[in-house]
Design a protein around this motif. Structure first.
Motif, short mmCIF file in Angstrom:
data_model
loop_
_atom_site.label_atom_id
_atom_site.label_comp_id
_atom_site.label_asym_id
_atom_site.label_seq_id
_atom_site.Cartn_x
_atom_site.Cartn_y
_atom_site.Cartn_z
N ALA A 100 -18.25 32.76 21.81
CA ALA A 100 -17.18 32.54 22.78
C ALA A 100 -17.33 31.19 23.44
O ALA A 100 -16.34 30.48 23.66
CB ALA A 100 -17.19 33.66 23.82
N THR A 101 -18.55 30.81 23.76
CA THR A 101 -18.81 29.52 24.39
C THR A 101 -18.41 28.38 23.45
O THR A 101 -17.76 27.41 23.86
CB THR A 101 -20.30 29.39 24.77
N ILE A 102 -18.77 28.51 22.18
CA ILE A 102 -18.42 27.48 21.20
C ILE A 102 -16.90 27.42 21.04
O ILE A 102 -16.31 26.33 21.04
CB ILE A 102 -19.10 27.77 19.84
N LEU A 103 -16.27 28.59 20.93
CA LEU A 103 -14.81 28.62 20.80
C LEU A 103 -14.13 28.01 22.02
O LEU A 103 -13.15 27.27 21.88
CB LEU A 103 -14.32 30.06 20.60
N GLU A 104 -14.65 28.29 23.20
CA GLU A 104 -14.09 27.71 24.44
C GLU A 104 -14.14 26.19 24.39
O GLU A 104 -13.16 25.52 24.72
CB GLU A 104 -14.86 28.20 25.68
N ARG A 105 -15.27 25.64 23.95
CA ARG A 105 -15.40 24.18 23.87
C ARG A 105 -14.42 23.59 22.86
O ARG A 105 -13.82 22.55 23.11
CB ARG A 105 -16.83 23.80 23.48
N ILE A 106 -14.27 24.27 21.73
CA ILE A 106 -13.34 23.78 20.71
C ILE A 106 -11.91 23.86 21.23
O ILE A 106 -11.13 22.92 21.10
CB ILE A 106 -13.49 24.58 19.40
N ILE A 107 -11.57 24.98 21.84
CA ILE A 107 -10.21 25.19 22.35
C ILE A 107 -9.89 24.18 23.45
O ILE A 107 -8.75 23.72 23.56
CB ILE A 107 -10.02 26.65 22.83
N ASP A 108 -10.86 23.80 24.25
CA ASP A 108 -10.64 22.83 25.33
C ASP A 108 -10.18 21.48 24.82
O ASP A 108 -9.59 20.70 25.56
CB ASP A 108 -11.92 22.65 26.16
N THR A 109 -10.42 21.19 23.55
CA THR A 109 -10.00 19.90 22.99
C THR A 109 -8.53 19.90 22.54
O THR A 109 -8.01 18.86 22.17
CB THR A 109 -10.86 19.53 21.76
N MET A 110 -7.88 21.04 22.62
CA MET A 110 -6.51 21.17 22.10
C MET A 110 -5.47 20.96 23.20
O MET A 110 -5.78 21.01 24.38
CB MET A 110 -6.35 22.54 21.46
N PRO A 111 -4.22 20.72 22.79
CA PRO A 111 -3.14 20.55 23.78
C PRO A 111 -2.98 21.79 24.67
O PRO A 111 -3.30 22.90 24.24
CB PRO A 111 -1.88 20.36 22.90
N PRO A 112 -2.50 21.60 25.90
CA PRO A 112 -2.43 22.70 26.88
C PRO A 112 -1.73 23.97 26.40
O PRO A 112 -2.26 25.07 26.58
CB PRO A 112 -1.67 22.08 28.06
N ALA A 113 -0.57 23.86 25.79
CA ALA A 113 0.16 25.06 25.36
C ALA A 113 -0.63 25.81 24.29
O ALA A 113 -0.76 27.04 24.34
CB ALA A 113 1.54 24.69 24.83
N GLN A 114 -1.18 25.08 23.35
CA GLN A 114 -1.96 25.69 22.28
C GLN A 114 -3.23 26.32 22.84
O GLN A 114 -3.63 27.40 22.42
CB GLN A 114 -2.30 24.65 21.22
N LYS A 115 -3.83 25.65 23.80
CA LYS A 115 -5.03 26.14 24.46
C LYS A 115 -4.77 27.53 25.06
O LYS A 115 -5.53 28.48 24.83
CB LYS A 115 -5.40 25.15 25.58
N GLU A 116 -3.69 27.64 25.82
CA GLU A 116 -3.35 28.90 26.48
C GLU A 116 -3.08 30.00 25.47
O GLU A 116 -3.58 31.12 25.59
CB GLU A 116 -2.13 28.69 27.38
N ILE A 117 -2.32 29.68 24.44
CA ILE A 117 -1.96 30.67 23.44
C ILE A 117 -3.18 31.15 22.66
O ILE A 117 -3.35 32.34 22.42
CB ILE A 117 -0.87 30.09 22.50
N LEU A 118 -4.07 30.23 22.31
CA LEU A 118 -5.29 30.62 21.60
C LEU A 118 -6.18 31.50 22.47
O LEU A 118 -6.74 32.49 21.99
CB LEU A 118 -6.05 29.37 21.14
N ARG A 119 -6.31 31.15 23.73
CA ARG A 119 -7.13 31.97 24.62
C ARG A 119 -6.58 33.38 24.76
O ARG A 119 -7.33 34.35 24.75
CB ARG A 119 -7.23 31.30 26.00
N LEU A 120 -5.27 33.48 24.90
CA LEU A 120 -4.65 34.80 25.02
C LEU A 120 -4.86 35.62 23.74
O LEU A 120 -5.09 36.82 23.79
CB LEU A 120 -3.15 34.68 25.33
N SER A 121 -4.79 34.96 22.61
CA SER A 121 -4.97 35.66 21.34
C SER A 121 -6.43 36.05 21.10
O SER A 121 -6.72 37.20 20.79
CB SER A 121 -4.48 34.78 20.20
N ILE A 122 -7.33 35.09 21.26
CA ILE A 122 -8.74 35.33 20.92
C ILE A 122 -9.46 36.17 21.96
O ILE A 122 -10.13 37.15 21.64
CB ILE A 122 -9.48 33.99 20.72
N PHE A 123 -9.32 35.79 23.22
CA PHE A 123 -10.12 36.43 24.26
C PHE A 123 -9.44 37.63 24.90
O PHE A 123 -10.11 38.53 25.39
CB PHE A 123 -10.53 35.41 25.32
#
Length: 160
Positions: A100-123
């Protein structure tokens, strides 16, 4: 009915070999899928019934129907063969702390909308429809952002 059968036999069946070649080109070298696509196409053409009497270019109609049919077959195949890259990375749901920590770091590098959508899906383990309702982004865009995001995550994760 006899006239319809005659038109089908004389005008549409001769196009079969060409349709098969086109189906192979669209669907790759899978002869089974190509045969299925052409058969489905022929059934769709036959089901048009009396409309066949007024068709000026049977080859063009056949190819148009085949194209749509082949695309539908590819989508069905993809649906069944699709591997969720996130479960390849982290088979448990939700991911363990380290992943989860690794995924969070990777997701943080993405655009804001994609970041939010990925977090909602994964976590949060929400469906595309639920994410769409929460974010106001269309369902199609949610699925597209998830797909691109998962590809990016897998690409970055495999480099680590």
């Amino acid at each position: 009915m006899k006239q319809l059968e005659e038109i089908f036999r004389k005008r549409f069946l001769p196009v079969y070999p060409k349709l098969y070649s086109i189906a192979l080109a669209i669907l790759g070298s899978s002869t089974d899928l190509a045969s299925d696509a052409v058969q489905e196409t022929m059934v769709k053409i036959w089901s048009k019934g009396d409309e066949l009497l007024s068709v000026n270019n049977p080859e063009a109609l056949s190819i148009a129907i085949l194209r749509t049919t082949a695309i539908d077959i590819m989508r069905r195949q993809r649906k069944y063969e699709q591997v969720d890259t996130i479960t390849d990375i982290a088979p448990d749901s939700p991911p363990d702390h380290e992943t989860a920590t690794i995924l969070e770091r990777i997701i943080d590098t993405m655009p804001p909308a994609q970041k939010e959508i990925l977090r909602l899906s994964i976590f949060e383990d929400l469906s595309a429809k639920e994410i769409s309702e929460i974010t106001g982004v269309s369902g199609t865009n949610v699925r597209q952002l998830l797909s691109r995001g998962r590809k990016k995550i897998k690409e970055i994760y495999s480099k680590l």
